[in-house]
Design a protein around this motif. Structure first.
Motif, short mmCIF file in Angstrom:
data_model
loop_
_atom_site.label_atom_id
_atom_site.label_comp_id
_atom_site.label_asym_id
_atom_site.label_seq_id
_atom_site.Cartn_x
_atom_site.Cartn_y
_atom_site.Cartn_z
N ALA A 1 0.67 -1.16 -0.01
CA ALA A 1 -0.09 -0.03 0.07
C ALA A 1 0.93 1.06 0.03
N ASP A 2 2.16 1.13 0.61
CA ASP A 2 3.10 2.35 0.72
C ASP A 2 4.29 2.16 0.50
N PRO A 3 4.64 2.05 -0.81
CA PRO A 3 5.95 1.79 -1.25
C PRO A 3 7.18 2.47 -0.58
N ALA A 4 6.98 3.96 -0.41
CA ALA A 4 8.05 4.65 0.21
C ALA A 4 8.28 4.44 1.78
N ALA A 5 7.29 4.22 2.59
CA ALA A 5 7.41 3.59 3.77
C ALA A 5 8.04 2.34 3.80
N LEU A 6 7.68 1.22 3.04
CA LEU A 6 8.12 -0.07 3.27
C LEU A 6 9.47 -0.25 2.47
N VAL A 7 9.90 0.78 1.56
CA VAL A 7 11.67 0.73 1.22
C VAL A 7 12.24 1.30 2.32
N ARG A 8 12.07 2.16 3.20
CA ARG A 8 12.87 2.54 4.26
C ARG A 8 12.86 1.49 5.09
N PHE A 9 11.94 0.87 5.52
CA PHE A 9 11.90 -0.24 6.36
C PHE A 9 13.03 -1.25 6.08
N TRP A 10 12.87 -1.67 4.82
CA TRP A 10 13.75 -2.76 4.39
C TRP A 10 15.23 -2.24 4.04
N ALA A 11 15.33 -0.88 3.61
CA ALA A 11 16.56 -0.40 3.37
C ALA A 11 17.24 -0.47 4.75
N PRO B 1 23.77 -4.24 -0.73
CA PRO B 1 25.04 -4.83 -1.04
C PRO B 1 25.07 -6.31 -0.96
N GLY B 2 25.36 -7.02 -2.07
CA GLY B 2 25.34 -8.36 -1.89
C GLY B 2 24.11 -9.01 -2.25
N PHE B 3 23.07 -8.35 -2.63
CA PHE B 3 21.79 -8.97 -2.58
C PHE B 3 21.04 -8.40 -3.91
N VAL B 4 19.97 -9.14 -4.20
CA VAL B 4 19.32 -8.72 -5.52
C VAL B 4 18.38 -7.46 -5.15
N ARG B 5 18.04 -6.44 -5.78
CA ARG B 5 17.00 -5.43 -5.90
C ARG B 5 15.81 -6.18 -5.04
N VAL B 6 15.46 -5.20 -4.16
CA VAL B 6 14.09 -5.53 -3.53
C VAL B 6 13.31 -4.32 -3.98
N ALA B 7 11.99 -4.52 -4.64
CA ALA B 7 11.26 -3.36 -4.86
C ALA B 7 9.86 -3.55 -4.19
N PHE B 8 9.14 -2.39 -4.32
CA PHE B 8 7.74 -2.36 -3.62
C PHE B 8 6.91 -1.63 -4.81
N GLN B 9 5.73 -2.18 -5.08
CA GLN B 9 4.68 -1.77 -5.96
C GLN B 9 3.49 -1.43 -5.24
N ARG B 10 2.93 -0.25 -5.39
CA ARG B 10 1.55 0.05 -4.92
C ARG B 10 0.58 -0.81 -5.88
N VAL B 11 -0.44 -1.34 -4.99
CA VAL B 11 -1.49 -2.17 -5.53
C VAL B 11 -2.78 -1.73 -4.78
N PRO B 12 -3.78 -1.82 -5.61
CA PRO B 12 -4.92 -1.24 -4.93
C PRO B 12 -5.61 -1.96 -3.86
N GLU B 13 -5.66 -3.26 -4.16
CA GLU B 13 -6.24 -4.35 -2.99
C GLU B 13 -5.15 -4.60 -1.96
N GLY B 14 -5.90 -5.04 -0.55
CA GLY B 14 -4.88 -5.16 0.35
C GLY B 14 -4.61 -6.38 0.33
N LYS B 15 -3.58 -6.95 1.57
CA LYS B 15 -3.12 -8.31 1.54
C LYS B 15 -4.37 -8.91 2.30
N SER B 16 -4.39 -10.22 1.66
CA SER B 16 -5.61 -10.89 1.99
C SER B 16 -5.32 -12.38 2.59
N ALA B 17 -4.10 -12.67 2.23
CA ALA B 17 -3.73 -14.15 2.55
C ALA B 17 -2.11 -13.94 2.97
N LYS B 18 -1.75 -15.17 3.72
CA LYS B 18 -0.33 -15.47 4.05
C LYS B 18 0.66 -15.54 2.69
N ASN B 19 1.68 -14.86 2.80
CA ASN B 19 2.74 -14.91 1.71
C ASN B 19 2.66 -16.32 0.97
#
Length: 114
Positions: free
Chosen positions: A13-23, A43-61
Motif C-alpha cells: 500500500a505504501d512503497p515509500a514507507a516499506l522501502v525505508r523499513f527494508w533498507a 550490497p550483495g543482494f538482489v534488488r528488492v522493490a515495492f509496488q503499490r497495488v489497490p487491493e490489500g493483503k488478504s492471505a499468507k505470503n
C-alpha cells in the motif's frame, strides 16, 4: 535459456514507507520512483522493490525472504524496533535458530542463524 533474478517485488500500500523499513534491515539507500514504485539495492543482494497495488493483503505470503543473521535474537529485536512484528518466538530446529516476523505491511520474513 536461463534466467536470473532481477528483483524481488512486494505488492504493498505504501512503497515509500516499506522501502525505508527494508533498507534499514538490508542496507543500501531507499529509492523512490514516484508514488507507486520504490526499491533498495542492498550490497550483495538482489534488488528488492515495492509496488503499490489497490487491493490489500488478504492471505499468507506464498514467498518470503530468509535473512542470515549471526545473532537471530538481536536481529529480530532490531527489526521490531524498526516496525516489524514477531510471529511467535525464536525456534530451534536441526538447521539452527530462526525467527519469523512480519514487516509493517504484514509480509512475513525470517532471520535464520547457523
Amino acid at each position: 535459456m536461463r534466467a536470473t533474478v532481477s528483483e524481488i517485488v512486494f505488492d504493498c500500500a505504501d512503497p515509500a514507507a516499506l522501502v525505508r523499513f527494508w533498507a534499514g534491515l538490508l542496507g543500501g539507500d531507499p529509492v523512490d520512483r514516484g508514488p507507486d514504485w520504490s526499491y533498495v539495492e542492498p550490497p550483495g543482494f538482489v534488488r528488492v522493490a515495492f509496488q503499490r497495488v489497490p487491493e490489500g493483503k488478504s492471505a499468507k505470503n506464498r514467498l518470503h525472504l530468509d535473512l542470515a543473521a549471526g545473532d537471530v535474537e538481536a536481529a529480530a529485536a532490531e527489526a521490531v524496533r524498526r516496525g516489524a512484528e514477531r510471529v511467535g518466538g525464536v525456534v530451534q530446529d536441526e538447521q539452527g535458530p530462526f525467527q519469523v516476523l512480519r514487516d509493517p505491511e504484514c509480509n512475513e520474513f525470517c532471520f535464520v542463524g547457523g
